[in-house]
Design an enzyme around this catalytic site. Structure first.
Site: not given
Ligand code: GLC
Length: 590
Positions: A274, A470
């Site tokens: 991630d 988030e």
């Molecule tokens: C974010 C998220 C993830 C996402 C990634 C790219 O922090 O945790 O779900 O796909 O970054 O944006």
């Protein structure tokens, strides 16, 4: 899922390609920088395997043509056939998590929590198919979806990305989504990504990126189970999770990534980290990258520090910290996914089938999104059967979320944290616009000040949360330090959404509007736009009817379809609804 799903031809193709690649070319395939941190020329020079758009990161005017031009340039760079290069087509990834949310004019579907209320796996498959086409219409090949989180705590800012607190319901959606998105891996298909592995929805007090404390049997039963149908359906990528399991970060957990996911469950796609998730494994970047690589992460979503990762990985292989066999395994997986997806045989983005079709926000796409809105609505209260409303009734519409397509779409829409107002969600209808369509005599008065018992028979008051994503959506009781993913416990300075699930405290303006209208003797139908259940006991006492609409997306008209009886209420709660503001055994969660 098992090794035989990687046909012999793919294996042979990959081996011959791997044999031609230098260490630099192999390591380049393992990097996924953010688009703002790398140019096409750098992609070519450093053999980069993938580029992504983070939430809200868009090229040019953020229209399909701008996306196609960008992806075409990256693809062409990756395919340069010159001395010292092996042409390997680049994969572009994006968070198309409720439609192609980044792009202006895209069809925005209800977020997963609303789809969970619909209890309709067939609908999920159709939504994924439509999303795939709108993603392909921008030259993109990979989406970081589905989220298979089983959110067990309403404090979590990502509750709305979870289909349900119920593992079986989440699992029932996994395969239909993967089938809809990946299809036959032909030209109508987009690579899917099951995320976040594993236990993202089970952290203590729902803190984003926090610690999931469970025995392995419970982790397996509650949080791993939805991945099994996704793997069975052939999902090609899995994203590692920011959270920890029993104090160990998932990004550095070799047992979970390699022994369980790859070896025991037979996952033969590739694992992507991630967003800078590796950074949180250690204060020393070199150590962090070594831990993550050896744990089994194959591709690194590294927002800007891709050069550092490049140099560190080369160094780790040369010093034996990371065995060459691990690099070869990662690159085999990446090349195998690209080959199984047919990427080596596809034309450049600008010449692909869906790049020629302006299908973004097509009426037939929006019709499915509107159907999803209808099916997502849950009726919580209906005193005196005031619903359904008559089209000829004299209706007042109020509330901060009544005429706000940005609010009704929530996070991961045009911007990472979502937007406010109607201007940035092009196309679609606000809830007010939908009501006005059905009841032309309706009047909009957001603060309710126009309410007049002599002129209005009923008021529809659209209330609830404003967009977040988030950790910014976490509810954190006073004194609970923000966790985040910082290595040595330094709190990630994400300001939480609030301190309580009580709507009357979180958004007192909503109750104020409801009571002002009620005081004039006008019955109130409340429509809650939110990313999770909230404590609404007070609001329930002052309303005749109450509808949970979750985050309906661009087609707010679907709400009017049901309020006025064109369609029945069929939605069923995907999450337990909290009644009283006391801490449950583990906080506001299960
Ligand atoms: C974010 C998220 C993830 C996402 C990634 C790219 O922090 O945790 O779900 O796909 O970054 O944006």
């Amino acid at each position: 899922m098992s090794s035989d799903s990687t046909t012999a031809s793919t294996a042979a193709f990959v081996e011959q390609l791997l044999a031609r690649m230098t260490l630099e070319q192999k390591v380049g395939q393992m990097l996924q920088p953010e688009r703002m941190a790398i140019t096409p020329d750098e992609v070519a020079r450093h053999h980069i395997g993938s580029v992504l758009s983070g939430g809200g990161s868009a090229p040019g005017a953020n229209l399909p043509a701008d996306w196609i031009a960008m992806n075409d340039a990256y693809w062409a760079a990756s395919m340069r056939d010159e001395p010292g290069r092996v042409p390997i087509p680049l994969l572009y990834g994006v968070d198309a998590v409720h439609g192609h949310g980044n792009v202006l004019g895209a069809t925005i579907f209800p977020h997963n929590i609303g789809l969970g209320a619909a209890r309709d796996p067939d609908l999920i498959e159709r939504i994924a198919q439509i999303t795939a086409r709108e993603v392909l219409a921008t030259g993109v090949e990979w989406t970081f979806a589905p989220t298979l989180a089983v959110a067990r705590h309403l404090y979590w800012g990502r509750t709305y990305e979870s289909f349900s607190e119920d593992t079986a319901l989440v699992a029932s959606y996994a395969a239909p989504f993967v089938r809809g998105m990946q299809g036959d891996l032909g030209e109508d298909s987009v690579i899917a990504c099951a995320k976040h592995w594993v236990g993202d929805g089970g952290t203590t007090d729902g803190r984003d990126q926090g610690n999931t404390v469970l025995p392995e049997s419970e982790l397996e039963r509650v949080h791993m189970a939805p991945y099994l149908p996704a793997l069975e359906a052939g999902v090609l990528t899995v994203m590692a999770s920011f959270n920890s399991w029993n104090g160990v970060k998932c990004h550095g957990n070799r047992y979970l990534i390699t022994e369980v996911l790859k070896e025991r469950l037979g996952f033969d796609g590739f694992v992507v980290s991630d967003w800078d998730g590796v950074d949180y494994l250690s204060d020393d970047p070199a150590e962090a990258l070594a831990i993550a690589t050896n744990a089994g992460i194959d591709m690194f979503m590294v927002s800007v520090k891709w050069r550092q990762y490049l140099d560190l990985l080369l160094q780790h292989v040369r010093t034996g910290v990371v065995p060459m066999s691990r690099i070869d395994d990662a690159v085999r997986r990446i090349l195998s996914v690209k080959h199984r997806y047919g990427l080596f045989d596809r034309p450049r983005p600008a010449e692909r089938k869906w790049s020629q079709v302006s299908c973004l926000g097509a009426p037939e796409h929006r019709a499915v999104a509107r159907e999803a809105v209808r099916k997502s609505l849950v009726l919580l209260q209906n005193e005196g059967e005031i619903l359904p409303l008559s089209r000829s009734a004299r209706i007042l519409v109020a509330g901060k979320n009544a005429d706000n397509r940005g609010h009704q779409c929530g996070g991961f829409t045009v911007a990472w944290q979502g937007t406010s107002g109607n201007q940035s969600v092009i196309g679609g209808t606000s809830i007010w616009e939908g009501i006005r369509e059905v009841a032309p005599g309706a009047v909009l008065s957001e603060d309710g000040s126009a309410a007049d018992a002599a002129a209005h028979d009923v008021a529809i008051v659209v209330i609830g949360e404003t967009p977040y994503a988030e950790g910014m959506g976490d509810i954190r009781p006073p004194g609970l330090a923000p966790l985040g993913s910082s290595p040595a416990g330094q709190p990630a300075q994400l300001s939480p959404y609030g301190e309580t699930l009580e709507l009357r405290l979180l958004h007192p303006e909503d109750l104020a509007v409801i009571r002002a209208i009620e005081a004039k003797g006008i019955p109130v139908v409340a429509v809650l736009v939110s990313g999770r259940p909230l404590i609404i006991d007070t609001e329930l006492q002052h309303t005749a009817a109450f509808v949970a609409a979750w985050l309906p997306g661009s087609e707010g008209q679907g709400v009017a379809d049901v309020l006025f009886g064109d369609f029945p209420f069929t939605g069923v709660l995907p999450f337990s609804w909290p009644r009283i503001a006391t801490r449950w055994p583990s906080g506001y969660g299960l």
